[in-house]
Every structure is written in C-alpha cells, then in structure tokens.
Design an enzyme around this catalytic site. Sequence first.
Site, short mmCIF file in Angstrom:
data_model
loop_
_atom_site.label_atom_id
_atom_site.label_comp_id
_atom_site.label_asym_id
_atom_site.label_seq_id
_atom_site.Cartn_x
_atom_site.Cartn_y
_atom_site.Cartn_z
N TYR A 81 -38.86 -20.12 -3.71
CA TYR A 81 -40.02 -21.01 -3.78
C TYR A 81 -40.76 -20.77 -5.09
CZ TYR A 81 -39.21 -21.75 1.21
OH TYR A 81 -38.65 -22.06 2.42
N ASN A 102 -39.48 -32.41 3.30
CA ASN A 102 -38.32 -33.13 2.79
C ASN A 102 -37.72 -34.01 3.88
OD1 ASN A 102 -35.93 -33.93 1.55
ND2 ASN A 102 -34.95 -31.93 1.75
N CYS A 110 -32.88 -28.70 0.61
CA CYS A 110 -33.98 -27.75 0.79
C CYS A 110 -33.49 -26.43 1.39
CB CYS A 110 -35.09 -28.37 1.63
SG CYS A 110 -34.56 -29.04 3.21
N HIS A 111 -32.31 -26.44 2.02
CA HIS A 111 -31.77 -25.19 2.56
C HIS A 111 -31.43 -24.20 1.45
CE1 HIS A 111 -28.27 -27.80 1.81
NE2 HIS A 111 -27.58 -26.69 1.60
N GLU A 138 -21.57 -23.15 1.93
CA GLU A 138 -21.53 -23.34 0.48
C GLU A 138 -21.17 -22.06 -0.28
OE1 GLU A 138 -25.21 -25.06 -0.83
OE2 GLU A 138 -25.03 -26.79 0.51
#
Length: 143
Positions: A81, A102, A110-111, A138
């Site tokens: 952040y 979001n 946003c993850h 990912e």
Amino acid sequence: MTGPFGPVSLVERDGVLVGLEWRLPEEQGESALLAEGLAQLAAYFAGQLRRFDLPLDWGTGLHADVRRAMAAIPWGETRTYGQIAKAVGAPAQAVGQACGANPLPIVIPCHRVTGTNWFGGFSAPGGVKTKAALLRHEGALLL
C-alpha cells in the site's frame, strides 16, 4: 461463469466493464464485451492469461490513479500500500480504501497489493484465503 472461487459475473455499462460480482447474473444478457471478459477470466484461471485487455471504467480521481497503479503490477509480483501511495501521491490509508473499493477485482488486480508487515484484505468470498490463492496461482506467494 463458475471459477475456482465460485460464481463470477461481469457488469457492463456504456461499452465498458464496471464491475465484477461474486455471483451469477440475475439476467443472462450476453454482449460481445461480457463474453470476451468471461473468456479472459477463464483464461486467467487456467493460467493462460497474465494481463487483461478489456475496456474498463477506471473511476475518477484517486480511485482511478490507484486502479491504474494496481493494473500496472505485473503478474507474479506484489506492491505494498505504501509503494502505491508513493506512486500516486496519497496516504497509504487512502490507497487501502481505494483498493477495497475496486469494483473489478482480479481484472484490476487489487490482490497484488499487500501491507508491509501484513497481508491486507480482499473482497472476494473467502477474503484473505482467496487473495492468497490468487497470489499462489500467479507464483507471487510460495506458501
């Protein structure tokens, strides 16, 4: 469509995607954009797509800045952040609020945004567990 975390649908308005919802749509209207969006989501979940290419409603002001910064985070990477806050010139708390607001999670990733010493939240069913699963998918979280 039903993805690995349950039902997912997209919302379109005026030729752009404006939302991702964690439920099947009440009406089964299908446009070319919705079909393409769902196809890209399916490819993402299958590990065949790393970046979405869809017309999106980015919002305005700080929310738009934060969403574009999130969209720029590459597959398999995260940002804090604080890093996003520095990039957009806003307090980290405001960035956290913008991330939480979001309307297109996964599509606008946003993850991929975490706290410095904590994981942060996530709006999907399963919350933080789903965020962790997306990051593992990912290759950004090796737990």
